[in-house]
Design a protein around this motif. Structure first.
Motif, PDB file in Angstrom:
ATOM      1  N   GLU A 151      -1.765 -42.081   5.618  1.00  0.00           N
ATOM      2  CA  GLU A 151      -1.226 -42.878   4.525  1.00  0.00           C
ATOM      3  C   GLU A 151      -0.330 -43.995   5.031  1.00  0.00           C
ATOM      4  O   GLU A 151      -0.286 -45.072   4.442  1.00  0.00           O
ATOM      5  CB  GLU A 151      -0.504 -42.012   3.504  1.00  0.00           C
ATOM      6  N   GLU A 152       0.391 -43.800   6.149  1.00  0.00           N
ATOM      7  CA  GLU A 152       1.213 -44.855   6.699  1.00  0.00           C
ATOM      8  C   GLU A 152       0.349 -45.975   7.257  1.00  0.00           C
ATOM      9  O   GLU A 152       0.681 -47.147   7.111  1.00  0.00           O
ATOM     10  CB  GLU A 152       2.131 -44.298   7.780  1.00  0.00           C
ATOM     11  N   GLN A 190      -0.962 -47.952   4.340  1.00  0.00           N
ATOM     12  CA  GLN A 190       0.080 -48.768   3.753  1.00  0.00           C
ATOM     13  C   GLN A 190       0.333 -50.007   4.606  1.00  0.00           C
ATOM     14  O   GLN A 190       0.507 -51.094   4.077  1.00  0.00           O
ATOM     15  CB  GLN A 190       1.366 -47.965   3.601  1.00  0.00           C
ATOM     16  N   GLU A 191       0.344 -49.870   5.915  1.00  0.00           N
ATOM     17  CA  GLU A 191       0.558 -51.022   6.770  1.00  0.00           C
ATOM     18  C   GLU A 191      -0.588 -52.010   6.652  1.00  0.00           C
ATOM     19  O   GLU A 191      -0.386 -53.214   6.693  1.00  0.00           O
ATOM     20  CB  GLU A 191       0.710 -50.558   8.223  1.00  0.00           C
ATOM     21  N   THR A 244       3.293 -51.996  -1.623  1.00  0.00           N
ATOM     22  CA  THR A 244       3.847 -50.724  -2.066  1.00  0.00           C
ATOM     23  C   THR A 244       4.481 -50.923  -3.431  1.00  0.00           C
ATOM     24  O   THR A 244       5.196 -51.898  -3.655  1.00  0.00           O
ATOM     25  CB  THR A 244       4.917 -50.199  -1.090  1.00  0.00           C
ATOM     26  N   ASP A 245       4.185 -49.998  -4.338  1.00  0.00           N
ATOM     27  CA  ASP A 245       4.756 -50.023  -5.679  1.00  0.00           C
ATOM     28  C   ASP A 245       5.304 -48.640  -5.960  1.00  0.00           C
ATOM     29  O   ASP A 245       4.626 -47.645  -5.712  1.00  0.00           O
ATOM     30  CB  ASP A 245       3.681 -50.391  -6.709  1.00  0.00           C
ATOM     31  N   TYR A 246       6.528 -48.569  -6.439  1.00  0.00           N
ATOM     32  CA  TYR A 246       7.139 -47.296  -6.791  1.00  0.00           C
ATOM     33  C   TYR A 246       7.196 -47.182  -8.308  1.00  0.00           C
ATOM     34  O   TYR A 246       7.745 -48.055  -8.976  1.00  0.00           O
ATOM     35  CB  TYR A 246       8.551 -47.184  -6.198  1.00  0.00           C
ATOM     36  N   ARG A 277       4.462 -43.297  -5.194  1.00  0.00           N
ATOM     37  CA  ARG A 277       4.244 -44.461  -4.330  1.00  0.00           C
ATOM     38  C   ARG A 277       2.778 -44.852  -4.405  1.00  0.00           C
ATOM     39  O   ARG A 277       1.891 -44.047  -4.121  1.00  0.00           O
ATOM     40  CB  ARG A 277       4.643 -44.148  -2.895  1.00  0.00           C
ATOM     41  N   ARG A 303      -0.363 -47.781  -3.470  1.00  0.00           N
ATOM     42  CA  ARG A 303      -0.752 -48.744  -2.433  1.00  0.00           C
ATOM     43  C   ARG A 303      -1.384 -50.008  -3.004  1.00  0.00           C
ATOM     44  O   ARG A 303      -1.659 -50.940  -2.267  1.00  0.00           O
ATOM     45  CB  ARG A 303      -1.738 -48.100  -1.472  1.00  0.00           C
ATOM     46  N   SER A 304      -1.660 -50.014  -4.313  1.00  0.00           N
ATOM     47  CA  SER A 304      -2.265 -51.219  -4.892  1.00  0.00           C
ATOM     48  C   SER A 304      -1.678 -51.493  -6.270  1.00  0.00           C
ATOM     49  O   SER A 304      -1.193 -50.585  -6.945  1.00  0.00           O
ATOM     50  CB  SER A 304      -3.790 -51.069  -4.988  1.00  0.00           C
ATOM     51  N   ALA A 307      -0.145 -42.742  -2.915  1.00  0.00           N
ATOM     52  CA  ALA A 307       0.080 -42.528  -1.488  1.00  0.00           C
ATOM     53  C   ALA A 307       1.108 -41.447  -1.242  1.00  0.00           C
ATOM     54  O   ALA A 307       1.113 -40.827  -0.176  1.00  0.00           O
ATOM     55  CB  ALA A 307       0.536 -43.828  -0.831  1.00  0.00           C
TER      56      ALA A 307
END
Length: 149
Positions: A33-34, A37-38, A43-45, A73, A75-76, A138
């Motif tokens: 997942e990291e 994300q990179e 990133t959206d919380y 969390r 990713r899109s 994520a």
């Protein structure tokens, strides 16, 4: 007379050969997942308000309560609308998950909390898959986590 290499030159050679090797550290291991994300850079919380408050532990014991503030969390950017559309079902899944917790000692340990976060992530992603949203989260973050005995 035989010519022997000087110890200083040997040390310099060894140091230079070590410098050219890639550095490897256990801390550098990254989860899938990291890496994702990179790659995406997004990133959206999403906060699941209000915080969850539920009874935990065995039913025959003195009442113990859990209060957990949860953020998801993503990713899109397209994940937020899917989460908001299914928020009642997602909250239901987490209420059921938190209420199933009977081992208070495990729940108050870091390992137990990590396992609970992973299970919450799996349940939320299962709902998103069942609803055919094409989205997933994520991770699950506890922004507040209190167990009151």
């Amino acid at each position: 007379m035989t010519h022997q290499p000087k110890p200083v030159l040997t040390m310099i050679f060894l140091l230079l050969s070590l410098v050219s090797l890639p550095a490897v550290s256990q801390d550098e291991e990254t989860s899938e997942e990291e890496v994702v994300q990179e790659d995406s850079g997004f990133t959206d919380y999403i906060s699941m308000d209000p915080a969850f408050v539920t009874h935990v532990g065995a039913a025959d014991n003195k009442p113990t309560y859990l209060k957990a503030a949860v953020s998801l969390r993503a990713r899109s950017a397209s994940t937020r609308p899917a989460l908001e559309a299914h928020m009642p079902r997602l909250r239901h899944e987490l209420v059921m998950l938190f209420g199933e917790q009977t081992d208070i000692e495990r729940l108050t340990s870091m390992e137990g909390q990590q396992a609970l976060r992973e299970e919450a992530k799996q349940r939320i992603n299962a709902v998103l898959e069942e609803q055919q949203t094409g989205e997933s989260i994520a991770g699950v973050l506890f922004t507040e986590f209190v167990v009151q005995k």
